[in-house]
Design a protein around this motif. Sequence first.
Motif, PDB file in Angstrom:
ATOM      1  N   ASP A   6       0.897  -1.308  -0.027  1.00 48.27           N
ATOM      2  CA  ASP A   6      -0.026  -0.011   0.042  1.00 48.27           C
ATOM      3  C   ASP A   6       0.922   1.209   0.055  1.00 48.27           C
ATOM      4  OD1 ASP A   6       1.012   0.230   2.621  1.00 48.27           O
ATOM      5  OD2 ASP A   6      -0.981  -0.280   3.516  1.00 48.27           O
ATOM      6  N   TRP A  10       1.882   5.644   6.766  1.00 49.71           N
ATOM      7  CA  TRP A  10       2.050   5.680   8.172  1.00 49.71           C
ATOM      8  C   TRP A  10       3.384   6.073   8.571  1.00 49.71           C
ATOM      9  CZ3 TRP A  10      -2.587   3.593   9.900  1.00 49.71           C
ATOM     10  CH2 TRP A  10      -3.359   2.835   9.144  1.00 49.71           C
ATOM     11  N   SER A  18       4.827   1.783   4.319  1.00 55.25           N
ATOM     12  CA  SER A  18       4.116   1.110   3.706  1.00 55.25           C
ATOM     13  C   SER A  18       3.840  -0.296   4.429  1.00 55.25           C
ATOM     14  CB  SER A  18       4.278   0.874   2.101  1.00 55.25           C
ATOM     15  OG  SER A  18       4.399   2.213   1.509  1.00 55.25           O
ATOM     16  N   HIS A  19       3.061  -1.126   4.096  1.00 55.26           N
ATOM     17  CA  HIS A  19       2.805  -2.543   4.283  1.00 55.26           C
ATOM     18  C   HIS A  19       2.998  -3.465   3.192  1.00 55.26           C
ATOM     19  CE1 HIS A  19       0.271  -0.062   7.399  1.00 55.26           C
ATOM     20  NE2 HIS A  19       1.207  -0.671   7.998  1.00 55.26           N
ATOM     21  N   GLY A  68      -4.765   0.841   0.948  1.00 51.00           N
ATOM     22  CA  GLY A  68      -4.500   0.253   2.104  1.00 51.00           C
ATOM     23  C   GLY A  68      -5.426  -0.461   2.696  1.00 51.00           C
ATOM     24  N   ARG A  69      -6.952  -0.146   2.104  1.00 49.87           N
ATOM     25  CA  ARG A  69      -7.980  -1.082   2.540  1.00 49.87           C
ATOM     26  C   ARG A  69      -7.926  -2.494   1.656  1.00 49.87           C
ATOM     27  NH1 ARG A  69     -13.396   2.619   2.286  1.00 49.87           N
ATOM     28  NH2 ARG A  69     -12.865   3.999   4.243  1.00 49.87           N
ATOM     29  N   LEU A 276      -1.368  -3.793  11.341  1.00 53.54           N
ATOM     30  CA  LEU A 276      -1.190  -2.685  10.357  1.00 53.54           C
ATOM     31  C   LEU A 276      -1.216  -1.229  10.850  1.00 53.54           C
ATOM     32  CD1 LEU A 276      -3.054  -4.101   7.130  1.00 53.54           C
ATOM     33  CD2 LEU A 276      -0.860  -4.449   8.033  1.00 53.54           C
ATOM     34  N   GLY A 277      -0.040  -0.725  10.564  1.00 52.31           N
ATOM     35  CA  GLY A 277      -0.179   0.770  10.932  1.00 52.31           C
ATOM     36  C   GLY A 277       0.604   1.165  12.110  1.00 52.31           C
TER      37      GLY A 277
END
Length: 397
Positions: A6, A10, A18-19, A68-69, A276-277
């Motif tokens: 994503d 963050w 990112s993740h 992200g979603r 996440l985040g």
Amino acid sequence: MAILIDPPAWPAHGTLWSHLVSDTSYAELHAFARRLGFPRRSFDLDHYDVSAANYDRAVSLGAIPVAGREVVYRLRDSGLRVRQTDRAAITPLRRRQYLVEEWARLAHLLGVSTIASSWTALGEDLIERWNEPHRRYHDERHLEDVLLALDHLETRGERVAPETLLAAWFHDAVYTGAPGGVSDEQASADLAAATLGDLLSPELISRVHALILATTPASSPISAEEPGPVHDAEAAPKTEAASIAVSTVAAHTEPAVTLTPRTHGPSTGSNAKSTLGEEPQLGAESPSRDGARQTEQDDPDARSEIVDPARTLLLDADIWIFASLPKRYAEYAAAVRAEYAHVPDADFAVARASILEAYLARPHLYRTPAARALWETRARANVSREISELRNPTQAL
């Protein structure tokens, strides 16, 4: 099958993150992260954190940019997402899974058949030892930390030999803290020699035995410019008022030269950030932190210290904990205190602060250039903070 990433959104550590995830398997994710040069420690149960500086590189290697979603949805639909409420329960399970996988991988590196029941049984016995009920810091979490630290150093160009990994598995396999007699390091080394005899060559076993003994306080070399201990606390002053038996057990984890942990385990054997985040794990570095590996020619200290790379890498990994994130460091310090619960607070504080101050007096906490580049700054900050809290306990409240 896809690796997804994503947008960097963050904030943490002065950048955006990112993740990086897989919608297929963690194995696929680990393999991709390795291509990026990320250490395994950067894995946070279901994703890797990727700095903004590394985002384009991840995409160029094949990561698919998504919102992200969608990362969350794809993780959920694949069954790979770890919910916030499940993290506490999942973490120890993942740790055990990692150790089992690493033991199997080590068999491959050593040329041992993974179907050998004796190898599997030995790994199970070692894990059981690392989980003896009397341990507080010297448990399987410490073993995981040492293996992850060696992995991290490997991503920075160090060659981690199989015998170093094997020595890491055995280095605290025996942990009693009992004063006098055979040291835990000697007992651990002897255990390795006794249990590996039918699996490995005598030469390799001798090498592993020597590496384990290198973690013994008295055997750790001290260079001319380092009046303090290199690995353990043999140089710290004794606190006579405490009337505590002297014990040199893994002083990087204890103020140990004057303290003996009270344990009730067997002397030589055993029966046997969030989701996440949140804050990224130490290790998800951007290229700006990578840096070219410092050579021995670049650093006079390296010439004197890097005599045996296998040993210096093991010793550096063994004190990675000094450079952990503040929350983890606080847990470590509390675990050390628990191993000395029988020692009065004032006596513990004096001894612990003394050994930590001896570490800070050294030119470098770590021996290898890679470890210094990765961990030295944070380690010194952590150790300095603990010393201040020990010397001024009321200010720490």
